[in-house]
Design a protein around this motif. Structure first.
Motif: not given
Lengths: 431, 426
Positions: B366-394
């Motif tokens: 949840v804390k990652s969503f307090d920074s635009t930098e963290e959101i974008a990097n998390l979204l890209i590296n952990d999700f978009a590039l590896d398949g899967g959607r960021i909100f599915d993680y919750a």
């Protein structure tokens, strides 16, 4: 945005920065004291020993689990120095109740934080001997491990040489031998001093009920026998007649060159914008003079940047270079400084530096921790300025202001960490 | 047509569009001061053998080429560096390369509309010359040497060399002074042509921004090359480690150690990978975190310090679990870690401990969503590039059970999967 400052007691302040944009809040407690040989180590060790256990949660497992149950609120003990002031304490990021099933994580975290200070785990009225010994060992190791990171180690050494004989030269965690001499008695006394007579700054950033939080903080940070803290003074690092040159060697591949400059006076609030603009033009960004010339044009280094302490009137330029390029690099760096002194700054460079300062100051508002650091450092002298207001003042400075700022500095120390490892790659002692 | 993806739990939403050029675009509106934009390509240090389209043979390129290319992408045919262009808009630009990706980014607090085209042009319009390649070899050589002097960095690669037989995880992302000396403008153009194809790339913007404006900025680019598939060759890895031990001496105060656990059991299903990623993190805090009995016992005995921590990776290309720190007796720590891992693999996980760790990991997310930098990097590296959607993680976190995590522990912690790297003081 300036924090709303509330006085909870004699020298105890609660600084509130309400904002609605974060999902986590930020809480910190800092004790502030003059940097002194005799207190540095005990102050530095205190938060680490306190975070080992409280009367209610007597060991690190119990205490960490108590914070963990508050939605993973992790409390980090810290110690740092700014100017001639040592700051030590704790910080954490409690989750907002909307995301924590309605639990008031912030209020509970504040109470638990206060408990680590007011009701620590003790044995026969003293802080635990085994916790003290174990944290002493960790702290000594940490001090000795500073040598592992050559870039920060070279800056540290340059700063020590630059401020030799001054309080500013005392390392933020004290020296290893002073840490070794600490006892549970000394730490317990230091804790009593901290509660009774050190300035206490509490910061809360985020979304909370101000009155309820103030009430909680006032109750939690109420210490019997409280006295007025001594004032926190700041004296600039004095100028010396000659440049001090120190070269040390280590078996590493890259050399680290660190140049230290002084103004001989604290940079006043009036001169601060021009100084900020000057350091930005010189080494603050990928379009700064140092980056574009020393790195990009001359390929002398991977990094070359400025850092300093305005209260002390100190500026340092740090770089990592080929050992054989030492003189060329020093010349190249001084040449860029000379350009600033002579006002050889293009309109484009000036505008870029102004934009960059404005951008970084606005960006600060997105980080609760960074914002708190800014106000804490600025607030010591009791003239807290909004970061954006300072950047806006810098944005109206001229080339001649920058020249003036550059000319205030004189070279004081040249520190070189000479890499003596000439082995080729693959010659590792691999087993 | 763009799609809006929402999370009621996180109270967030973003827009997704696969642009006609093939570029995937994520726009994540966020009321913070900083707007952050990042464009990434699936080209990292592991991609040094590849073939494009109908090619039958793999081309081998020197180690470190993805990172080298990253350094050169901000130079332009008009002779003006991209950093200089960004300095006019006031944006703060940067780039990074890791094992699987190269990413270019900027953050800004004004002039977003002027900055985005600078970023997009610079990644799609390469300009390499013999002269600018030669100059960069000097700068990157310094960067490599700096890494070789950094014990933490050396330790990680020593651990990876223990785990892997042939994978390029064994080699520094930046390559070696020798490998980068072989790089030429032709090689860079070949790599750019292969990997900087919009079909292989993702753009993510997070901040106070109108999604339509971002889509329009991509529309306005000069015609981009048609999507062509590119395939990298990753050598197959056995599940056992290459070498169980490595040791070297460096200028450090106290021995440093890193324990690596190799994992080759990677699911093709992105949701299952997400689940395993979460399980790795929960296992590391449950078994080895500050609140564990293991941590307290070793800390009290002076065997570990607060520097003790974990670094875990689980994605479509590779997977490992690692723990590192400093210790006067790394061998003893290693044997205790193995014992603890065996316990995690064989004994049931207590529901209360599991819940505490899950809650704590959820708060980090949840804390990652307090920074635009963290959101974008998390979204890209952990999700978009590896398949899967960021909100599915919750949701993955919410439904994960102690039994599933226990099952993952028993397949992960096999005796032949462990390795220990140590750096001793000189």
């Amino acid at each position: 945005m300036i924090p709303e400052r509330r006085t909870l007691g004699d020298g105890i302040y609660l600084n509130l920065l309400p904002c609605d944009k974060f999902k986590t809040n930020y809480l910190s407690v800092d004790f502030l004291c003059p940097m002194r040989e005799r207190d540095a180590a005990s102050s530095a060790l205190l938060p680490f020993v306190l975070s080992r256990g409280t009367a209610k949660y007597p060991d690190m497992t119990e205490l960490t689990r108590a914070f963990d149950r508050l939605y993973g609120t992790r409390v980090s003990p810290h110690v740092f120095k700014t100017g001639d002031t040592q700051c030590f304490g704790f910080s954490c990021y409690p989750l907002r109740e909307e995301y924590a099933g309605g639990t008031d994580v912030t209020g509970q975290a504040l109470a638990l934080l206060a408990e680590t200070i007011s009701a620590p785990y003790t044995e026969n009225g003293l802080l635990s001997a085994s916790y003290t010994e174990s944290e002493k060992r960790v702290m000594t190791d940490r001090i000795q491990a500073q040598i592992n990171d050559k870039a920060s180690y070279s800056v540290l050494r340059c700063r020590e040489i630059l401020a030799e004989g001054e309080a500013y030269a005392i390392p933020e965690s004290g020296r290893a031998e002073e840490v070794a001499a600490l006892t549970p008695r000394l730490l317990t006394d230091r804790l009593a001093e901290a509660r009774e007579s050190l300035r206490i700054e509490i910061y809360a950033v985020g979304h909370f009920d101000k009155e309820a939080l103030t009430e909680k903080a006032a109750a939690a940070f109420c210490f019997p026998g409280r006295r007025t803290p001594e004032p926190l003074l700041l004296s600039p690092s004095p100028l010396r007649k000659e440049v001090t040159r120190v070269t040390e060697s280590q078996p590493v591949r890259q050399g680290k060159l660190c140049l230290g400059f002084k103004t001989g006076a604290s940079i006043s609030s009036r001169d601060l914008p021009a100084h900020a603009l000057f350091t930005e033009v010189l080494g603050g960004s990928p379009v700064s003079k140092l980056f574009l010339n020393v790195r990009e044009k001359q390929s002398l280094c991977y990094y070359c940047s400025t850092l300093g302490d305005v209260g002390k009137g100190i500026l340092m330029i740090a770089s990592g270079i080929e050992v054989s390029d030492r003189e060329r690099a020093e010349q190249a760096i001084l040449e860029q400084l000379a350009q600033c002194r002579e006002g050889k700054i293009s309109e484009e460079e000036l505008q870029a530096a102004k934009k960059s300062l404005l951008n970084s100051s606005r960006s600060l508002y997105d980080s609760a921790g960074a914002l708190k650091s800014w106000y804490l450092k600025n607030g010591i002298s009791d003239d807290a300025e909004d970061p954006l207001a300072l950047a806006e003042r810098a944005a109206s400075a001229s080339v001649s202001d920058v020249m003036e700022a550059a000319n205030r500095l004189s070279l004081d120390t040249v520190y070189f960490l000479e890499g003596t490892d000439r082995s080729e790659e693959g010659e590792d002692a691999y087993v | 047509m763009s799609e809006t993806v929402k999370s009621s739990l996180l109270r967030e939403e973003y827009r997704y569009l696969r642009h006609p050029s093939g570029l995937e675009i994520y726009v994540f509106p966020k009321e913070l001061s900083v707007t952050y934009a990042i464009v990434a390509t699936r080209f990292g240090s592991l991609d040094n053998r590849f073939r494009v389209g109908a090619e039958t043979d793999f081309t081998k390129v020197p180690d470190g080429v993805a990172h080298f290319l990253e350094h050169k992408m901000f130079e332009n045919a008009d002779g003006e560096d991209t950093f200089v262009k960004f300095s006019r808009t006031g944006a703060d630009a940067n780039a990074y390369t890791d094992f699987r990706t190269t990413a270019y980014l900027f953050s800004c607090t004004e002039n977003f509309s002027k900055s985005l085209p600078i970023l997009l042009h610079s990644v799609f319009e390469p300009h390499f010359t013999a002269e600018n390649v030669k100059k960069e070899q000097g700068i990157i050589a310094q960067e490599i040497k700096m890494g070789e002097d950094d014990p933490d960095n050396v330790l990680i690669y020593d651990m990876l060399r223990c785990l892997y037989f042939e994978s390029s995880l064994r080699t520094d992302i930046a390559g070696t002074v020798e490998s980068i000396a072989q790089i030429t403008p032709e090689i860079l153009y070949r790599c750019h042509g292969a990997f900087y194809n919009p079909g292989n790339m993702i753009l993510c913007v997070c901040g106070q921004v109108d999604p339509e404006e971002v889509f329009a900025a991509v529309d306005a680019l000069p015609p981009l090359p048609a999507p062509v598939p590119v395939e990298s060759y990753y050598p197959p890895e056995p599940s056992r480690v290459c070498s169980p031990r490595s040791k070297r001496k460096m200028q450090v105060a106290k021995p440093l150690f890193c324990v690596g656990v190799k994992d080759t059991d990677i699911s093709p299903d992105p949701i299952r990978r997400m689940k395993k990623r979460a399980a790795f993190r929960i296992l590391s805090s449950l078994g080895f975190g500050r609140a564990s009995d293991f941590y307290r016992e070793l800390y009290s005995d002076g065997l570990i310090s607060p520097s003790f921590g974990s670094w875990t990776q689980h994605n479509a290309a590779f997977s490992f679990f690692s723990l590192s720190g400093d210790s006067s007796d790394p061998e003893k720590v290693f044997s205790l870690i193995r014992k603890q891992a065996e316990r995690l693999a064989t004994e049931p996980i207590a529901a209360e401990d599991f819940e505490r760790c899950r809650r704590s990991h959820y708060a980090d997310f949840v804390k990652s969503f307090d920074s635009t930098e963290e959101i974008a990097n998390l979204l890209i590296n952990d999700f978009a590039l590896d398949g899967g959607r960021i909100f599915d993680y919750a949701e993955v976190l919410r439904t994960l059970t102690p039994e599933e995590v226990g099952g993952i522990a028993s397949s992960l912690f096999r005796p032949e999967a462990f390795a220990l790297s140590v750096i001793e003081p000189i």
